[in-house]
Design an enzyme around this catalytic site. Structure first.
Site, PDB file in Angstrom:
ATOM      1  N   HIS A  34     -11.371  22.419 -35.835  1.00 30.20           N
ATOM      2  CA  HIS A  34     -10.835  23.572 -36.033  1.00 30.20           C
ATOM      3  C   HIS A  34     -11.710  25.009 -36.086  1.00 30.20           C
ATOM      4  O   HIS A  34     -13.137  24.690 -36.213  1.00 30.20           O
ATOM      5  CB  HIS A  34     -10.216  23.529 -37.703  1.00 30.20           C
ATOM      6  CG  HIS A  34     -11.108  23.132 -38.693  1.00 30.20           C
ATOM      7  ND1 HIS A  34     -11.627  24.313 -39.442  1.00 30.20           N
ATOM      8  CD2 HIS A  34     -11.962  22.020 -38.982  1.00 30.20           C
ATOM      9  CE1 HIS A  34     -12.685  23.713 -40.157  1.00 30.20           C
ATOM     10  NE2 HIS A  34     -12.587  22.392 -39.882  1.00 30.20           N
ATOM     11  N   ASP A  36     -11.301  27.619 -38.121  1.00 33.51           N
ATOM     12  CA  ASP A  36     -11.051  28.417 -39.380  1.00 33.51           C
ATOM     13  C   ASP A  36     -12.208  28.251 -40.505  1.00 33.51           C
ATOM     14  O   ASP A  36     -12.648  27.095 -40.317  1.00 33.51           O
ATOM     15  CB  ASP A  36      -9.618  28.509 -39.804  1.00 33.51           C
ATOM     16  CG  ASP A  36      -9.242  27.190 -40.268  1.00 33.51           C
ATOM     17  OD1 ASP A  36      -9.384  25.998 -39.529  1.00 33.51           O
ATOM     18  OD2 ASP A  36      -8.625  26.937 -41.297  1.00 33.51           O
ATOM     19  N   ASP A  67     -19.107  23.606 -39.873  1.00 39.03           N
ATOM     20  CA  ASP A  67     -17.517  23.359 -40.199  1.00 39.03           C
ATOM     21  C   ASP A  67     -16.661  24.354 -39.920  1.00 39.03           C
ATOM     22  O   ASP A  67     -16.354  25.109 -40.601  1.00 39.03           O
ATOM     23  CB  ASP A  67     -17.533  23.022 -41.759  1.00 39.03           C
ATOM     24  CG  ASP A  67     -16.082  22.490 -42.153  1.00 39.03           C
ATOM     25  OD1 ASP A  67     -15.298  22.118 -41.497  1.00 39.03           O
ATOM     26  OD2 ASP A  67     -15.966  22.767 -43.374  1.00 39.03           O
ATOM     27  N   GLU A  99      -6.731  24.358 -40.614  1.00 37.09           N
ATOM     28  CA  GLU A  99      -7.259  23.456 -41.386  1.00 37.09           C
ATOM     29  C   GLU A  99      -7.701  23.710 -42.686  1.00 37.09           C
ATOM     30  O   GLU A  99      -7.310  23.012 -43.618  1.00 37.09           O
ATOM     31  CB  GLU A  99      -8.428  22.983 -40.494  1.00 37.09           C
ATOM     32  CG  GLU A  99      -8.969  21.457 -40.974  1.00 37.09           C
ATOM     33  CD  GLU A  99      -9.954  21.581 -42.222  1.00 37.09           C
ATOM     34  OE1 GLU A  99      -9.996  20.515 -42.869  1.00 37.09           O
ATOM     35  OE2 GLU A  99     -10.615  22.340 -42.516  1.00 37.09           O
ATOM     36  N   GLU A 100      -8.420  24.748 -42.797  1.00 35.85           N
ATOM     37  CA  GLU A 100      -8.774  25.109 -44.307  1.00 35.85           C
ATOM     38  C   GLU A 100      -7.804  25.355 -45.405  1.00 35.85           C
ATOM     39  O   GLU A 100      -7.753  25.632 -46.464  1.00 35.85           O
ATOM     40  CB  GLU A 100      -9.775  26.298 -44.356  1.00 35.85           C
ATOM     41  CG  GLU A 100     -10.951  26.187 -43.337  1.00 35.85           C
ATOM     42  CD  GLU A 100     -11.975  24.971 -43.973  1.00 35.85           C
ATOM     43  OE1 GLU A 100     -11.591  24.465 -45.257  1.00 35.85           O
ATOM     44  OE2 GLU A 100     -13.211  24.886 -43.606  1.00 35.85           O
ATOM     45  N   ASP A 128     -15.136  16.713 -37.853  1.00 35.12           N
ATOM     46  CA  ASP A 128     -15.004  17.528 -38.866  1.00 35.12           C
ATOM     47  C   ASP A 128     -15.122  16.552 -40.162  1.00 35.12           C
ATOM     48  O   ASP A 128     -13.926  16.229 -40.699  1.00 35.12           O
ATOM     49  CB  ASP A 128     -13.522  18.293 -38.896  1.00 35.12           C
ATOM     50  CG  ASP A 128     -13.481  19.131 -40.245  1.00 35.12           C
ATOM     51  OD1 ASP A 128     -14.561  19.464 -41.008  1.00 35.12           O
ATOM     52  OD2 ASP A 128     -12.400  19.586 -40.505  1.00 35.12           O
TER      53      ASP A 128
END
Length: 154
Positions: A34, A36, A67, A99-100, A128
């Protein structure tokens, strides 16, 4: 798409699906990542602007560098090595931007593409996860669910 408190629909960013190689004789590895990030301000303790990638003494600092933008870029660059070594592998990539926030929309996409894009995936790699230190690797064996498998390390 999710709704804002005022009832307005919020469009989700697209999930990027990419592939390289489609030989059914070869295994297919799918890489997930990801791009974001969580919000950040310099006042949170950053020595540099968190949204400007900055190199200091050979280290890169910036929101999302580990991340998860760095690992996503590492897997994309690893494809070059796989190809140079003439390893016979098909590659697929799933790169999302929610994702976040709980991967909104990803489950629906996975269901819709189960018999399409994902139908020939043999292995999934998720980078991740936890980094214990530069010298101590971590093996993540479950992520938001259960996973069962056998690992042999030589």
């Amino acid at each position: 798409s999710p709704q804002l408190p005022d009832g307005q629909d919020l469009p989700l960013p697209p999930v990027i699906l990419g592939e390289l190689g489609k030989d059914p004789q070869n295994p297919t590895v799918c890489f997930y990542g990801h791009v974001d990030v969580q919000p950040a301000k310099k006042e949170d303790g950053w020595k540099t602007d968190p949204y400007t990638l900055t190199e200091i003494n050979g280290n890169l600092y910036g929101r999302g560098a580990t991340d998860n933008k760095g690992p996503v870029l590492a897997w994309i660059n690893a494809v070059e090595t796989f190809r140079a070594l003439k390893l016979v592998v098909n590659f697929k990539f799933v790169i999302e931007g929610m994702e976040e926030a709980g991967s909104l929309g990803l489950e629906k996409l996975l269901e819709e593409e189960n018999q399409g894009f994902f139908s020939d995936v043999d292995y999934i790699v998720i980078s991740d996860n936890l980094w214990l230190s530069n010298k101590k690797p971590a093996l993540t064996y479950g992520s938001r669910g259960n996973a069962c498998f056998f690992v042999e390390v030589k």
